[in-house]
Enzyme design. Structure first.
Site, PDB file in Angstrom:
ATOM      1  N   GLU A   1       9.429  -4.301 -18.739  1.00 41.10           N
ATOM      2  CA  GLU A   1       9.492  -3.506 -17.505  1.00 41.10           C
ATOM      3  C   GLU A   1       8.092  -3.127 -17.080  1.00 41.10           C
ATOM      4  OE1 GLU A   1      11.971  -0.763 -19.720  1.00 41.10           O
ATOM      5  OE2 GLU A   1      10.610   0.853 -19.164  1.00 41.10           O
TER       6      GLU A   1
ATOM      7  N   GLU B   1       7.977   8.506 -15.136  1.00 42.81           N
ATOM      8  CA  GLU B   1       6.623   8.668 -14.626  1.00 42.81           C
ATOM      9  C   GLU B   1       6.678   9.275 -13.230  1.00 42.81           C
ATOM     10  OE1 GLU B   1       4.722   7.722 -16.985  1.00 42.81           O
ATOM     11  OE2 GLU B   1       2.725   7.327 -16.174  1.00 42.81           O
TER      12      GLU B   1
ATOM     13  N   LYS C   1      -1.720  -4.397 -20.598  1.00 39.40           N
ATOM     14  CA  LYS C   1      -2.334  -3.846 -19.373  1.00 39.40           C
ATOM     15  C   LYS C   1      -2.960  -4.964 -18.536  1.00 39.40           C
ATOM     16  CE  LYS C   1      -4.061   0.193 -19.580  1.00 39.40           C
ATOM     17  NZ  LYS C   1      -4.059   1.582 -19.286  1.00 39.40           N
TER      18      LYS C   1
ATOM     19  N   ASP D   1       1.716   3.812 -13.226  1.00 40.10           N
ATOM     20  CA  ASP D   1       0.454   4.503 -13.466  1.00 40.10           C
ATOM     21  C   ASP D   1       0.482   5.897 -12.837  1.00 40.10           C
ATOM     22  OD1 ASP D   1      -2.068   4.985 -14.285  1.00 40.10           O
ATOM     23  OD2 ASP D   1      -3.054   3.724 -12.791  1.00 40.10           O
TER      24      ASP D   1
ATOM     25  N   CYS E   1     -37.127   6.904   3.511  1.00 35.11           N
ATOM     26  CA  CYS E   1     -35.824   7.454   3.892  1.00 35.11           C
ATOM     27  C   CYS E   1     -35.306   6.748   5.143  1.00 35.11           C
ATOM     28  CB  CYS E   1     -35.952   8.956   4.140  1.00 35.11           C
ATOM     29  SG  CYS E   1     -34.426   9.656   4.787  1.00 35.11           S
TER      30      CYS E   1
ATOM     31  N   ASP F   1      18.871  11.248  10.234  1.00 35.58           N
ATOM     32  CA  ASP F   1      18.062  12.381   9.751  1.00 35.58           C
ATOM     33  C   ASP F   1      18.522  13.665  10.431  1.00 35.58           C
ATOM     34  OD1 ASP F   1      16.758  10.440   8.464  1.00 35.58           O
ATOM     35  OD2 ASP F   1      14.795  10.771   9.418  1.00 35.58           O
TER      36      ASP F   1
ATOM     37  N   CYS G   1     -35.336   9.701   8.038  1.00 37.77           N
ATOM     38  CA  CYS G   1     -36.530  10.399   8.536  1.00 37.77           C
ATOM     39  C   CYS G   1     -37.829   9.695   8.170  1.00 37.77           C
ATOM     40  CB  CYS G   1     -36.541  11.843   8.036  1.00 37.77           C
ATOM     41  SG  CYS G   1     -36.896  11.963   6.281  1.00 37.77           S
TER      42      CYS G   1
ATOM     43  N   GLU H   1      21.514  14.432  11.563  1.00 41.76           N
ATOM     44  CA  GLU H   1      22.767  14.940  10.968  1.00 41.76           C
ATOM     45  C   GLU H   1      22.501  15.581   9.603  1.00 41.76           C
ATOM     46  OE1 GLU H   1      26.311  11.988  12.376  1.00 41.76           O
ATOM     47  OE2 GLU H   1      24.495  11.070  11.573  1.00 41.76           O
ATOM     48  N   PHE H   2      21.603  14.925   8.844  1.00 41.89           N
ATOM     49  CA  PHE H   2      21.256  15.464   7.518  1.00 41.89           C
ATOM     50  C   PHE H   2      20.668  16.875   7.678  1.00 41.89           C
ATOM     51  CE2 PHE H   2      18.504  16.179   3.877  1.00 41.89           C
ATOM     52  CZ  PHE H   2      19.226  15.667   2.813  1.00 41.89           C
ATOM     53  N   ASP H   3      19.719  17.000   8.618  1.00 42.97           N
ATOM     54  CA  ASP H   3      19.078  18.313   8.835  1.00 42.97           C
ATOM     55  C   ASP H   3      20.103  19.359   9.269  1.00 42.97           C
ATOM     56  OD1 ASP H   3      16.730  17.253   8.144  1.00 42.97           O
ATOM     57  OD2 ASP H   3      15.960  17.018  10.194  1.00 42.97           O
TER      58      ASP H   3
ATOM     59  N   TYR I   1      13.345   5.998 -19.832  1.00 41.76           N
ATOM     60  CA  TYR I   1      13.640   6.287 -21.241  1.00 41.76           C
ATOM     61  C   TYR I   1      14.736   7.333 -21.302  1.00 41.76           C
ATOM     62  CZ  TYR I   1      12.044   6.744 -26.164  1.00 41.76           C
ATOM     63  OH  TYR I   1      11.946   6.719 -27.521  1.00 41.76           O
TER      64      TYR I   1
ATOM     65  N   CYS J   1     -34.943  11.688  -0.956  1.00 43.11           N
ATOM     66  CA  CYS J   1     -35.847  11.931   0.163  1.00 43.11           C
ATOM     67  C   CYS J   1     -36.342  13.372  -0.009  1.00 43.11           C
ATOM     68  CB  CYS J   1     -35.108  11.780   1.493  1.00 43.11           C
ATOM     69  SG  CYS J   1     -36.060  12.486   2.862  1.00 43.11           S
TER      70      CYS J   1
ATOM     71  N   SER K   1       2.636   7.977 -27.374  1.00 45.56           N
ATOM     72  CA  SER K   1       2.064   7.026 -26.423  1.00 45.56           C
ATOM     73  C   SER K   1       2.364   5.608 -26.897  1.00 45.56           C
ATOM     74  CB  SER K   1       0.578   7.277 -26.259  1.00 45.56           C
ATOM     75  OG  SER K   1      -0.018   7.254 -27.514  1.00 45.56           O
ATOM     76  N   LEU K   2       1.798   4.639 -26.218  1.00 46.93           N
ATOM     77  CA  LEU K   2       2.077   3.235 -26.543  1.00 46.93           C
ATOM     78  C   LEU K   2       0.793   2.542 -26.971  1.00 46.93           C
ATOM     79  CD1 LEU K   2       4.215   2.266 -23.415  1.00 46.93           C
ATOM     80  CD2 LEU K   2       5.052   2.448 -25.750  1.00 46.93           C
TER      81      LEU K   2
ATOM     82  N   ARG L   1       3.826  16.069 -20.252  1.00 47.94           N
ATOM     83  CA  ARG L   1       3.591  15.573 -21.609  1.00 47.94           C
ATOM     84  C   ARG L   1       2.771  16.572 -22.425  1.00 47.94           C
ATOM     85  NH1 ARG L   1      -0.026  12.491 -24.565  1.00 47.94           N
ATOM     86  NH2 ARG L   1       1.056  11.151 -26.042  1.00 47.94           N
TER      87      ARG L   1
ATOM     88  N   CYS M   1     -35.163  16.513   7.270  1.00 47.45           N
ATOM     89  CA  CYS M   1     -34.314  15.313   7.275  1.00 47.45           C
ATOM     90  C   CYS M   1     -32.890  15.700   7.727  1.00 47.45           C
ATOM     91  CB  CYS M   1     -34.318  14.723   5.873  1.00 47.45           C
ATOM     92  SG  CYS M   1     -33.348  13.230   5.722  1.00 47.45           S
TER      93      CYS M   1
ATOM     94  N   LYS N   1       4.790  -0.992 -16.154  1.00 52.08           N
ATOM     95  CA  LYS N   1       4.156   0.247 -16.635  1.00 52.08           C
ATOM     96  C   LYS N   1       3.619   0.966 -15.407  1.00 52.08           C
ATOM     97  CE  LYS N   1       0.922   1.953 -20.082  1.00 52.08           C
ATOM     98  NZ  LYS N   1       0.289   2.980 -19.273  1.00 52.08           N
TER      99      LYS N   1
HETATM  100  S1  IVH Z   1       7.961   4.031 -22.612  1.00 54.51           S
HETATM  101  C1  IVH Z   1       7.487   5.916 -26.926  1.00 54.51           C
HETATM  102  N1  IVH Z   1       7.913   2.847 -20.306  1.00 54.51           N
HETATM  103  O1  IVH Z   1       2.739   4.945 -20.455  1.00 54.51           O
HETATM  104  C2  IVH Z   1       6.849   5.558 -25.649  1.00 54.51           C
HETATM  105  N2  IVH Z   1       6.162   4.348 -20.801  1.00 54.51           N
HETATM  106  O2  IVH Z   1       0.785   4.744 -22.722  1.00 54.51           O
HETATM  107  C3  IVH Z   1       7.757   5.744 -24.503  1.00 54.51           C
HETATM  108  N3  IVH Z   1       4.551   4.614 -18.966  1.00 54.51           N
HETATM  109  O3  IVH Z   1       3.067   8.118 -21.866  1.00 54.51           O
HETATM  110  C4  IVH Z   1       7.111   5.354 -23.247  1.00 54.51           C
HETATM  111  N4  IVH Z   1       5.522   3.245 -17.548  1.00 54.51           N
HETATM  112  O4  IVH Z   1       3.638   7.884 -19.405  1.00 54.51           O
HETATM  113  C5  IVH Z   1       7.282   3.703 -21.122  1.00 54.51           C
HETATM  114  N5  IVH Z   1       8.045   1.725 -18.282  1.00 54.51           N
HETATM  115  C6  IVH Z   1       7.435   2.581 -19.089  1.00 54.51           C
HETATM  116  C7  IVH Z   1       6.251   3.248 -18.694  1.00 54.51           C
HETATM  117  C8  IVH Z   1       5.643   4.121 -19.593  1.00 54.51           C
HETATM  118  C9  IVH Z   1       4.507   4.080 -17.730  1.00 54.51           C
HETATM  119  C10 IVH Z   1       3.539   5.569 -19.486  1.00 54.51           C
HETATM  120  C11 IVH Z   1       4.112   6.787 -20.142  1.00 54.51           C
HETATM  121  C12 IVH Z   1       3.491   6.841 -21.513  1.00 54.51           C
HETATM  122  C13 IVH Z   1       2.341   5.919 -21.378  1.00 54.51           C
HETATM  123  C14 IVH Z   1       2.041   5.277 -22.707  1.00 54.51           C
END
Ligand code: IVH
Length: 668
Positions: free
Chosen positions: A112, A172, A311, A116, A406, A31, A409, A33-35, A225, A424, A82-83, A135, A430, A114
């Protein structure tokens, strides 16, 4: 080598070490050296401003200068969809069968994790990160490039191999558990509200206007993606491996499956194994691997037919209820808390959980000694969701009866009509309520007195230095520097901060008084309508409810507050020490009622004021800000680059668009 060449060399070397450290977790230099390399580059860049590069490794630290006026917005080249979600294995099977029928040829499913967090779209042109956009509504999002640059795992420059001149990567943004816990600990010390989960923390952080603070909070990103013309491979899986070679941190836990059994195996494995990951995940995403097959399957209105998200159920644990304790809040509200046999849940040991209120306890027929279900569901405070009745024996403990007095008190509790909580009513005596009021008074959104967390208040209170909020303004350095953990310097800083708070504007002083139901917005409305505390103290019910957004509940609470002799005396004491109990002339000058009753949506970018300033102006003139267009919208304050979807919606509902100049004329 001259200095200019050295700058280029240092940049290249720092990009590489950054990648090895953050993405590969395999640094080859210390670290220190990096700094040292980073400092050398920073120094050289200062002498050669013409060599400025927005993607130099030095640009990752962010800037302490707040960006004014919120974020500009950009339209996504490809909408961010979205999915479809499911919690059921049968629906995963249905998805698999549907794809099989529609394609009518062999296919592979890429599984893969998901993640959060919140999704982000990164654009690269000629190997350089040019834009990062959230988004937003899927069509347009906020441009947050400077904040995203502080995330070390996102390459600013592509150096790992050949890439096309323009492409987009989506992924994400996450706050790892470790950063989340540190951030919440810091916030607890500063008495700031805690983030409920890493997703909220990541989202709040990415929207900060100060990129240096974003950098300090240590976000991370996983990319999943790749979009663009002429992608290198027909397979999503292969494209991810290619991204990884280019230096991106992609999801490492990814598998190509040819059968439903393999898919289910992946899901089952990660349902438990995910608890050992450094970031929050909430499911598995299944994607048809071939891009050609993806195109054949196509899209529905908001989601692709070629993917689905399975999920995970919220994590649950079973443990024994040992006892129930009751906490008293600032308003006197009583919160029941379950004390549990310690149990592991989502990577932390849970010993306490919320029981909400008396009705919920009654509904569960809770007994001491019961085996109870505890859930975290992404929230930081776990909750009890049920009782395992099958493990009850005839030896079970006492039924949990909500306390009648309470715990602090011993005053008999009351339950107001229409409210779930017990209170209370001993507001003035109190202790937790008195301390809670002081905590609220000094908090950031109220008087913003620095260095006065709950522990300090507790110690001042316990030695009798403060009884109510007015005593704060009589504190002297010599009185407090003798207390534990309070050196001369901290004592001086605290007194300075208290003195400075005397300048706090009336509307915040009013909020700080802690009148029940009078939040920040109501305090603002009341301060602007009545101009000073005397007018407010003598206001009648009718006058109060005449104010926009002040209803019976708030009005009655204001009347009750000032009807109390003690509160009127408190106001006098605060007035004596110099607190602001009237709006400033300039405040009232910019206020009028020209927008009374109007609901306004702000959209686009403006020249003369920022979006936040326009929001404040609208409120000052009696109007209401709204985030979405509906038939109730009075008009749209439309700046440049207003999104096409908003424009279409406004047209279809007949909502007029008002330009910046027209608006300023309107309110004069
Ligand atoms: S693919 C066309 N892959 O989940 C959809 N989404 O409910 C392309 N997310 O808005 C999304 N992990 O924010 C994809 N491995 C993953 C993900 C992922 C989390 C989120 C993403 C998306 C939401 C959909």
């Amino acid at each position: 080598m001259d200095n200019r060449e050295r700058i280029l060399e240092l940049r290249k070397s720092l990009h590489r070490h950054n990648y090895l450290y953050y993405v590969k977790n395999a640094p080859v230099i210390s670290d220190f050296e990096f700094d040292a390399l980073m400092h050398e580059l920073q120094d050289l860049e200062m002498f050669y401003p013409d060599m400025y590069d927005k993607n130099s490794p030095t640009q990752r630290v962010g800037s302490d200068i707040s960006e004014k006026g919120g974020f500009a917005q950009a339209e996504h080249k490809y909408p961010m969809l979205s999915l479809d979600n499911t919690y059921s294995e049968t629906e995963v099977q249905d998805f698999f069968n549907r794809v099989s029928e529609l394609l009518n040829e062999p296919f592979e499913i890429c599984c893969e994790l998901k993640y959060d967090g919140l999704s982000i779209s990164l654009t690269y042109q000629d190997g350089q990160l040019t834009q990062a956009v959230t988004r937003g509504d899927g069509v347009r999002g906020d441009i947050v490039t400077n904040n995203v640059k502080t995330i070390r795992t996102i390459p600013l420059i592509i150096e790992g191999g050949e890439c096309s001149s323009e492409f987009e990567v989506r992924g994400e943004i996450l706050m790892p558990w470790a950063s989340f816990e540190t951030l919440n600990q810091e916030r607890a010390k500063e008495d700031e509200p805690l983030f409920a989960n890493p997703r909220n923390a990541a989202s709040g952080t990415l929207k900060l206007q100060n990129s240096a603070e974003v950098g300090r909070r240590k976000l991370d990103a996983y990319l999943y993606y790749l979009l663009g013309e002429n992608l290198p491979y027909d397979g999503h899986y292969e494209n991810m491996k290619y991204l990884s070679k280019l230096g991106f941190k992609t999801t490492e836990h990814i598998k190509k499956c040819s059968s439903l059994e393999e898919v289910m195996e992946f899901i089952t494995y990660w349902d438990t194994e995910r608890k050992n990951l450094p970031v929050a995940t909430d499911g598995v995403v299944l994607k048809v691997n071939s891009l050609r097959q993806q195109r054949n399957l196509g899209y529905k209105a908001k989601s692709p037919r070629w993917a689905i998200a399975y999920k995970f159920q919220a994590e649950k644990a079973v443990t024994r209820l040992c006892s129930v304790s009751y906490q008293v809040g600032r308003t006197g509200a009583i919160t029941p808390v379950a004390n549990l046999d310690p149990v592991q849940l989502s990577g932390t040991t849970v010993k306490r959980a919320s029981l909400h209120n008396a009705d919920i306890i009654e509904g569960m027929d809770l007994h001491i000694g019961d085996m109870v279900y505890v859930e975290k569901g992404g929230e930081i405070i776990p909750k009890i969701t049920g009782v395992d009745l099958s493990s009850r024996t005839f030896m079970m403990g006492d039924k949990v009866d909500f306390v009648k007095y309470c715990p602090e008190c011993k005053t008999r509790l009351v339950r107001y009509e229409g409210e779930a909580a017990h209170y209370c009513p001993n507001i003035n005596e109190c202790a937790p309520q008195r301390k809670g009021r002081i905590e609220h008074f000094v908090s950031r959104k109220a008087m913003n007195i620095d260095g006065m967390g709950p522990e300090t208040i507790d110690s001042f209170f316990n030695v009798g230095l403060i009884n109510d909020i007015s005593d704060l303004y009589r504190l002297k350095v010599k009185d407090i520097c003798r207390l534990e953990r309070m050196g001369i310097k901290s004592a001086e800083n605290l007194i300075h901060s208290i003195e400075k708070s005397i300048q706090t504007p009336f509307e915040r002083v009013l909020f700080a008084l802690g009148i029940r139901f009078v939040g920040e917005v109501a305090a603002k409305k009341l301060a602007r309508a009545f101009k000073n505390i005397d007018n407010l103290m003598s206001a009648t019910m009718d006058q109060l409810i005449e104010v926009n957004e002040i209803g019976n509940k708030i009005a009655q609470s204001v009347i009750d507050f000032f009807a109390e002799e003690k509160n009127r005396v408190l106001v006098e004491k605060l007035r004596e020490v110099g607190l602001q109990f009237a709006t400033e002339e300039s405040d009232s000058e910019t206020s009028n009622n020209k927008l009374e009753g109007k609901i306004i949506v702000i959209s686009g970018v403006f020249e003369k004021h920022s979006r936040d300033e326009y929001k404040a102006i609208i409120e000052n003139c009696g109007g209401k800000n709204s985030g979405s267009i509906s038939s109730k919208t009075s008009f749209i304050l439309a700046g440049d680059n207003m999104g096409p979807s908003k424009r279409e919606k406004a047209e279809s509902l007949g909502v007029p668009l008002i330009s910046e100049d027209e608006f300023l004329k309107m309110i004069e």
